[in-house]
Design an enzyme around this catalytic site. Structure first.
Site, PDB file in Angstrom:
ATOM      1  N   GLY A  10     -44.662  63.735   8.450  1.00 24.60           N
ATOM      2  CA  GLY A  10     -44.843  62.849   7.611  1.00 24.60           C
ATOM      3  C   GLY A  10     -45.651  63.059   6.451  1.00 24.60           C
ATOM      4  NE  ARG A  73     -34.454  63.421  10.794  1.00 26.82           N
ATOM      5  CZ  ARG A  73     -34.133  62.528  11.718  1.00 26.82           C
ATOM      6  NH1 ARG A  73     -33.241  63.100  12.702  1.00 26.82           N
ATOM      7  NH2 ARG A  73     -33.882  61.271  11.974  1.00 26.82           N
ATOM      8  CG  ASP A 105     -50.572  64.779  16.410  1.00 24.94           C
ATOM      9  OD1 ASP A 105     -49.694  64.686  15.401  1.00 24.94           O
ATOM     10  OD2 ASP A 105     -50.922  63.794  16.972  1.00 24.94           O
ATOM     11  CB  THR A 107     -48.000  69.934  10.963  1.00 26.75           C
ATOM     12  OG1 THR A 107     -46.967  69.062  10.761  1.00 26.75           O
ATOM     13  CG2 THR A 107     -48.305  71.196  10.259  1.00 26.75           C
ATOM     14  CB  THR A 127     -52.436  61.410   9.915  1.00 22.86           C
ATOM     15  OG1 THR A 127     -51.797  60.101  10.604  1.00 22.86           O
ATOM     16  CG2 THR A 127     -53.815  61.743  10.363  1.00 22.86           C
ATOM     17  CB  ILE A 128     -51.866  57.206   6.403  1.00 23.47           C
ATOM     18  CG1 ILE A 128     -50.723  56.920   7.389  1.00 23.47           C
ATOM     19  CG2 ILE A 128     -51.292  57.880   5.100  1.00 23.47           C
ATOM     20  CD1 ILE A 128     -49.810  55.581   6.934  1.00 23.47           C
ATOM     21  CG  ASP A 129     -51.230  56.951  11.705  1.00 20.12           C
ATOM     22  OD1 ASP A 129     -50.997  56.331  11.027  1.00 20.12           O
ATOM     23  OD2 ASP A 129     -50.605  57.863  12.332  1.00 20.12           O
ATOM     24  CG  ASP A 131     -54.079  59.759  14.750  1.00 13.96           C
ATOM     25  OD1 ASP A 131     -53.689  60.287  13.937  1.00 13.96           O
ATOM     26  OD2 ASP A 131     -53.020  59.377  15.242  1.00 13.96           O
ATOM     27  NE  ARG A 173     -48.676  59.033  15.512  1.00 14.97           N
ATOM     28  CZ  ARG A 173     -48.723  60.226  15.338  1.00 14.97           C
ATOM     29  NH1 ARG A 173     -47.606  60.702  15.424  1.00 14.97           N
ATOM     30  NH2 ARG A 173     -49.778  61.014  15.265  1.00 14.97           N
ATOM     31  NE  ARG A 267     -42.151  31.422   6.414  1.00 20.30           N
ATOM     32  CZ  ARG A 267     -41.879  30.394   6.913  1.00 20.30           C
ATOM     33  NH1 ARG A 267     -42.101  30.190   8.027  1.00 20.30           N
ATOM     34  NH2 ARG A 267     -41.282  29.526   6.115  1.00 20.30           N
ATOM     35  NE  ARG A 276     -45.403  58.341   5.566  1.00 14.74           N
ATOM     36  CZ  ARG A 276     -44.633  58.589   6.561  1.00 14.74           C
ATOM     37  NH1 ARG A 276     -44.636  58.299   7.927  1.00 14.74           N
ATOM     38  NH2 ARG A 276     -43.546  59.114   6.137  1.00 14.74           N
TER      39      ARG A 276
END
Ligand code: F6P
Length: 352
Positions: A10, A73, A105, A107, A127-129, A131, A173, A267, A276
């Site tokens: 991503g 992919r 991870d 990659t 990664t934006i995560d 992690d 994630r 809401r 991202r």
């Protein structure tokens, strides 16, 4: 020296700043020839490269996305050793002395396999995560937190106006770093994390108490959060991707659970890829530039099979096989969790 640069998995804010810094460092320090590989490992296998000179990387530092394109992919590991060998042969045919792979991870697992097959390769964590194991800060995270923080603040004013419970779902994630930092920065009342399964009655009790006192409540929930004894909410499963399980939707599940227990309206907002996209923060531009510069130096020193990383505030590198083990989730004794609890933020557990 001829060096290829690719971005895999991503995207994330700061990728272009890394591409720029790698290219400029290599050209400036040793007049290397740098080529950009299009669409990650797919482009490497298909020989799709383009020249990256000083001019080509000028004006990139503030741009979101990746000018090289990326893909989650195409995973050569799915075709076994043959798939790996094909990519290595293509890199040789392109005359590449080294490859810089920027990605998460997935990659890094591919990078590790290619390196074991003899490709001179180095990695940059993305990664934006936030992690990736072995890396205390990845670029893109600060931007994601800034976007989520702004979204929470906006939800707070409209929630306050109507006396509503506003639930915001962040990405991340299986790790709750984005939700935790944005939640604290935006003064959310409740923060729900994958690391702490929530008790819906406890969350409803916080909202009810605020209903009487302050009229509104802001809840920040990470996409990987789940109810105690329940499962994560999966949006879809896409075969053939690095990460087949696409999370998403917990905000709506939680909103329905709360609505059934509260008199004020609830809401839900799912922030999604807004976190991202777009320009990286100044912090991420600097961090990404430093990562790019450091990885170029790994190439120049011939230290292959390694990923540049940040540990105890200093740049270093770790072996690619050390990266491929697990994700870095929030440990139960993390100081930020303690801080959140001590300032009265509810983390969803029955004990508060
Ligand atoms: O790993 C980064 C991330 O943005 C996660 O936070 C999120 O779960 C996932 O990627 C979304 O992936 P995609 O863009 O493939 O839907």
């Amino acid at each position: 020296m001829r060096v290829g640069v690719l971005t895999g998995g991503g995207d994330g804010p700061g990728l272009n700043a890394v591409i720029r810094a790698v290219t400029k460092s290599l050209i400036h320090q040793c007049r290397a020839q740098v080529v950009g590989i299009e669409d990650g490992f797919a482009g490497l296998q298909e020989g799709r490269v383009r020249q990256l000179d000083w001019r080509a990387v000028s004006g990139l530092i503030h741009l979101g996305g990746t000018v090289l394109g990326t893909s989650n992919r195409h995973n050569p590991l799915m075709d076994g050793e043959e798939g790996v060998q094909r990519v290595v042969e293509s890199a040789q045919a392109l005359g590449l002395d080294a490859v810089v792979a920027v990605g998460g991870d997935g990659t890094m697992a591919i990078a590790h396999a290619l390196w074991r097959r003899g490709l001179a390769l180095v990695g940059v964590p993305k990664t934006i995560d936030n992690d990736i194991s072995g890396c205390e800060r990845s670029f893109g995270f600060d931007t994601a937190v800034a976007v989520a923080t702004e979204a929470l603040e906006r939800l707070q004013t409209t929630g306050q106006a109507h006396g509503r419970v506003m639930v915001l779902e962040t990405m991340g994630r299986d790790a709750g770093w984005i939700a935790l930092e944005a939640g604290i920065a935006a003064a959310a009342d409740v923060i729900l994390l994958p690391e702490i399964p929530y008790d819906v009655e406890a969350v409803a009790a916080v909202c009810r108490e605020r209903e009487a006192r302050q009229r509104f409540t802001v809840v920040c929930v990470a996409e990987g959060a789940r109810e105690r004894g329940g499962d994560v909410v999966v949006q879809e499963i896409v075969a053939g991707r690095d990460e087949p399980v696409r999370l998403g939707g917990i905000a709506h599940v939680l909103a329905a659970q709360l609505q059934a227990r509260l008199s004020s309206e609830v809401r839900a907002t799912v922030l999604g890829h807004v976190q991202r996209g777009g320009a990286p923060t100044a912090f991420d531009r600097v961090l990404a530039t430093r990562y790019g510069n450091e990885v170029a130096n790994l190439v120049l020193r011939g230290e292959f099979g390694r990923m540049v990383t940040l540990r105890d505030g200093a740049f270093t590198s770790i072996a690619l096989d050390a990266v491929a083990v697990g994700r870095r989730c929030i440990p139960p004794d993390h100081p930020l969790l303690r801080c959140a609890r001590q300032i009265g933020v509810h983390l969803g557990d029955a004990g508060g």
